[in-house]
Scaffold this motif. Structure first.
Motif, PDB file in Angstrom:
ATOM      1  N   PHE A  51      41.756  38.879  41.195  1.00 35.27           N
ATOM      2  CA  PHE A  51      40.765  39.969  41.137  1.00 35.27           C
ATOM      3  C   PHE A  51      41.451  41.240  40.659  1.00 35.27           C
ATOM      4  N   ALA A 103      32.118  22.394  41.205  1.00 39.46           N
ATOM      5  CA  ALA A 103      32.277  22.481  42.665  1.00 39.46           C
ATOM      6  C   ALA A 103      33.682  22.909  43.104  1.00 39.46           C
ATOM      7  N   PRO A 104      34.745  22.418  42.439  1.00 41.08           N
ATOM      8  CA  PRO A 104      36.083  22.822  42.900  1.00 41.08           C
ATOM      9  C   PRO A 104      36.364  24.309  42.698  1.00 41.08           C
ATOM     10  N   GLU A 105      35.498  24.994  41.933  1.00 40.28           N
ATOM     11  CA  GLU A 105      35.778  26.398  41.597  1.00 40.28           C
ATOM     12  C   GLU A 105      34.865  27.392  42.305  1.00 40.28           C
ATOM     13  N   VAL A 106      34.068  26.919  43.254  1.00 39.11           N
ATOM     14  CA  VAL A 106      33.053  27.801  43.837  1.00 39.11           C
ATOM     15  C   VAL A 106      33.525  28.519  45.100  1.00 39.11           C
ATOM     16  N   PHE A 107      33.261  29.815  45.149  1.00 39.22           N
ATOM     17  CA  PHE A 107      33.389  30.592  46.384  1.00 39.22           C
ATOM     18  C   PHE A 107      32.075  30.448  47.154  1.00 39.22           C
ATOM     19  N   TRP A 108      32.163  30.142  48.451  1.00 42.93           N
ATOM     20  CA  TRP A 108      30.959  29.897  49.252  1.00 42.93           C
ATOM     21  C   TRP A 108      30.716  30.982  50.299  1.00 42.93           C
ATOM     22  N   LEU A 124      28.684  31.743  45.213  1.00 41.51           N
ATOM     23  CA  LEU A 124      28.862  32.912  44.367  1.00 41.51           C
ATOM     24  C   LEU A 124      28.925  32.329  42.946  1.00 41.51           C
ATOM     25  N   ARG A 125      27.976  32.706  42.096  1.00 43.57           N
ATOM     26  CA  ARG A 125      27.795  31.938  40.852  1.00 43.57           C
ATOM     27  C   ARG A 125      29.066  31.845  40.002  1.00 43.57           C
ATOM     28  N   TRP A 157      32.342  34.278  39.159  1.00 39.09           N
ATOM     29  CA  TRP A 157      33.511  34.075  40.012  1.00 39.09           C
ATOM     30  C   TRP A 157      33.919  32.613  39.981  1.00 39.09           C
ATOM     31  N   TYR A 159      37.066  30.011  41.408  1.00 36.36           N
ATOM     32  CA  TYR A 159      38.282  29.828  42.195  1.00 36.36           C
ATOM     33  C   TYR A 159      39.264  29.019  41.353  1.00 36.36           C
ATOM     34  N   GLU A 172      37.564  36.469  38.862  1.00 41.95           N
ATOM     35  CA  GLU A 172      36.322  37.225  38.666  1.00 41.95           C
ATOM     36  C   GLU A 172      36.380  37.730  37.244  1.00 41.95           C
TER      37      GLU A 172
END
Lengths: 502, 502
Positions: A51, A103-108, A124-125, A157, A159, A172
């Protein structure tokens, strides 16, 4: 520009002037890291991996880049929207390949407030297909509602597992994403070509960045797409950097999200889709890498945060007169619509020259006693570092001319470097040599369908991570009978480019 | 505007024309909900409470609003930045009052990817003090680095407990937040006055919205502020709506975040701060509520998504000629820099008139056989619904004139309504009556310091939720000896306004 910019740098000035002189081509990594810091483009000390804090000098430029990109999309009939930044988990799960890819890259987000557990987790899209398409399904009823061509500018965003680099790869980033719906596959295909044209018009035409647009191999496409087309530029160290990609989604998502339209006779049909995603923060990173030189940044004129800096050279005697002249010119230039500032700090003119060269301001005006007396201006252009003396009343014309030739020169020299790094290999040995020489290498290839993936893996293994980037969409050459894949020795179906990725 | 807008509406047209005729003043709640839907400003069906999809018609207008607001901030020496949207929990916790105020409203990110538990929870920013100030602490070294005046445009997220309304109150909204640092408290105070001037220049000057700026009572200020100043406008149903607020932070945050500067002699001092937050999505909601009429929206000229609509009236015979004339005018108007479109759909002219009136387009040009033959144009202005016939060659001048008088008229009539809802009560009975009559009522008051809070609670209890909004910062009247607080009967220290909040 506010007064702020000039003030900040006062206290940092000495350090800056001592340090910035780095060979961009010999030591790109250091050049890039240092220029981001010293030109105050971004601060990496936010404390959350990937970030970044974008400072005014990059933010102003990126705002102009957004403006130019959005204007081009508008011209081609796209309309802006703003969708939520969060996606309910159930929507995110709808398209199987897509969810597997992202899915492996998503912030929840799973809680809110002190105690509030949310009914459903929110992603978080990482990209907005699954945010937008449920609404598309509600909005599209008949063929009259099509084509639907919408875009939004904002943040996403991801991950990222890979190591992050300011602007070039982060968790981000800021981008534009354009999502389009058509009645036929042909129209959707035409949209991907239009997207590639928009990339050419803006990224090359306005920002001066050279690139090749590739059809990506089947094993390297967007999660959920039929085909992916992506632009690759080249960093000064000879590595590929992926710029905007456009994806032919076919009816994969429209089936999953029930995006259907009625024809004139009341029959229902699946719609066809595309999406396109220019990441402005990354394009900015590419732009400064491509155009900068050993003295620092060089901005194309249109997207420069500050376009013209005026340096008054104040001898004790005539300083009032010179300052008055500087103010007069500033007012005049401001009226012409350019972004201009006078450097009134008490540093020596030479220091100011170096400072603003490092910051990449395209045009510098030097005003001393002589200039004030003779109604002249010494005008300096950043790209060639040429100086000339002009009459005050030809200032408008000179700025116009320089702004154009500077842009053309930046674009041409970037293209020249790019071309100098392209090569053609006729054997595995040649390929190995060219990759070592940091080139993007064209080779005959068995297949960019899934049956070519194994050979691509071998390329990676044998060439320290070099990748098959796909077929140039502009490619006119077709393989002859003698052209064989270097790996499997099967007859080549196409030519591909191979190179290392940034 | 793209071709899209015209196409979408084709299939929805009939419904629209049948339904939009709602008395804004008698039934504001229905008016607002319906116009948001029928004019396609926003879609409320996203499926996550308080999260809205902004459609092109509102997005284009809000983009112009951002542009005008940012230009005004630039003019006053503020510079743009882009900070991350997430805040590490440890930073968020630093200022005690702030965290107490905002913690109940935070969305929390605690996992990423399939398995990745984050080292530290991340707050989806509800506001950016705790994101920005740790960097401010690094950036500010000496008095030469001050003032630091930065702003960013983007989204914030708040887990609102109250019921949400499109544009007016949501869990995700788009705004500008400006964060400033000074060497002295006096400079910080001056900045809050400058912020209030910016509110006047933009919100009233450009968007035509009337408001009073209040110093909020001590019990109703921003979490962590010394004082809060906020603009309240009035909705058509007589309820207050809070618009931008500016906060004098003093050294509360600079102590917590160690924002210090060295003076010329090497002594270290605490800096003083302010912040200011115009929420564009909410201001947009206020703007359409304030200016609309029973036929639909009315946009101020500068921020209209489409400024001029051309309706060709096609008799069978002369339709080619009329269309050609329409295209000629469109090209001409486009060149003048206005946003213009021809409605070429096959609906009847009357239907088109109603449709574009509902959409709020400020100027309509009607072109028929007669106009084409005589090189004339029938020009219609949305605010007064007046029509006149003008010569083609005076078109430029007419548009300029109408755009100005339309803006002035909108602003004046909004102000008139606003003033008509202000009153002054001399007793509790008068106050009760005026509040029932949906007015904003000025009354003498014991104190806006904490010792007045109990009386304010009683006002709330006795007047069905009416609130003490604070003292008008422009107030020139001071209480006489006879002025007493209606509740505690103590001598009044000030006058405050009381009203119901939206």
């Amino acid at each position: 520009m506010g007064k702020k910019t000039a003030k900040t740098r006062q206290s940092k000035e000495t350090q800056v002037l001592e340090t910035f002189n780095i060979s961009k081509h010999e030591n790109f990594s250091e050049w890039f890291t240092k220029i981001v810091q010293i030109a105050e483009l971004a601060d990496m000390r936010y404390g959350v991996k990937g970030f970044l804090v974008y400072q005014p000098w990059s933010t102003r430029s990126m705002k102009k880049m957004f403006e130019l990109y959005e204007a081009e999309l508008d011209k081609f009939g796209h309309d802006p929207v703003i969708f939520p930044s969060v996606i309910p988990e159930s929507n995110f799960q709808v398209e199987a390949e897509h969810v597997e890819g992202f899915a492996p890259e998503v912030f929840w987000i799973s809680t809110a407030g002190s105690t509030g557990k949310l009914e459903e987790r929110l992603a978080l899209r990482p990209t907005s297909e699954t945010a937008m398409y449920p609404l598309y399904s509600l909005w599209i009823r008949s063929w009259r509602d099509l084509p639907l061509k919408l875009y939004q500018s904002g943040k996403v965003w991801r991950y990222e597992g890979k190591s992050t680099r300011p602007f070039l790869r982060g968790r981000e980033f800021i981008w534009i994403e354009s999502h389009n719906v058509f009645t036929t596959m042909e129209e959707a295909k035409a949209q991907t070509r239009e997207d590639m044209q928009i990339s050419i018009n803006v990224m090359n035409g306005r920002f001066g960045i050279p690139f090749i647009q590739f059809q990506r191999p089947e094993w390297d496409k967007f999660a959920g797409a039929v085909h992916t087309y992506a632009a690759d530029t080249l960093m000064p160290d000879g590595r590929f950097l992926q710029l905007p990609s456009t994806h032919l989604l076919g009816d994969n998502f429209s089936k999953a999200f029930k995006i259907e339209y009625m024809d004139d006779e009341g029959n229902s049909h699946q719609a066809f889709q595309t999406c396109y995603g220019p990441a402005i923060s990354r394009i900015f990173g590419a732009m400064i890498a491509v155009h900068g030189d050993d003295s620092g940044l060089i901005f194309p004129f249109e997207v420069a945060p500050l376009q013209i800096i005026i340096i008054p050279i104040l001898a004790k005697k005539e300083s009032t007169k010179v300052l008055k002249y500087a103010e007069e010119l500033k007012a005049k230039i401001s009226k012409m619509g350019y972004r201009v500032m006078i450097d009134k700090t008490d540093r020596r003119p030479g220091e100011k020259y170096y400072f603003w060269e490092m910051k990449g301001v395209p045009i510098r005006l030097e005003l001393g006693k002589k200039e004030a007396q003779n109604n002249q201006v010494t005008i300096f252009r950043r790209d060639t570092k040429e100086k000339s003396v002009i009459e005050k009343n030809s200032l408008n014309e000179s700025i116009k001319t320089i702004s154009k030739v500077l842009n053309t020169n930046l674009k041409n020299r970037a293209q020249e470097f790019f071309n100098s790094r392209l090569s053609r290999a006729n054997s595995m040995d040649e390929l190995v040599n060219d990759i070592q020489a940091r080139k993007m290498v064209k080779i005959p290839w068995c297949s960019i369908d899934l049956d070519g993936e194994e050979c691509a893996e071998q390329i990676k293994d044998q060439l320290a991570g070099a990748e098959v980037r796909g077929t140039d969409v502009q490619e006119s050459e077709t393989p002859s009978k003698d052209d064989k894949c270097f790996i499997c020795q099967k007859p080549a179906k196409c030519f591909v480019y191979v190179g290392k990725q940034y």
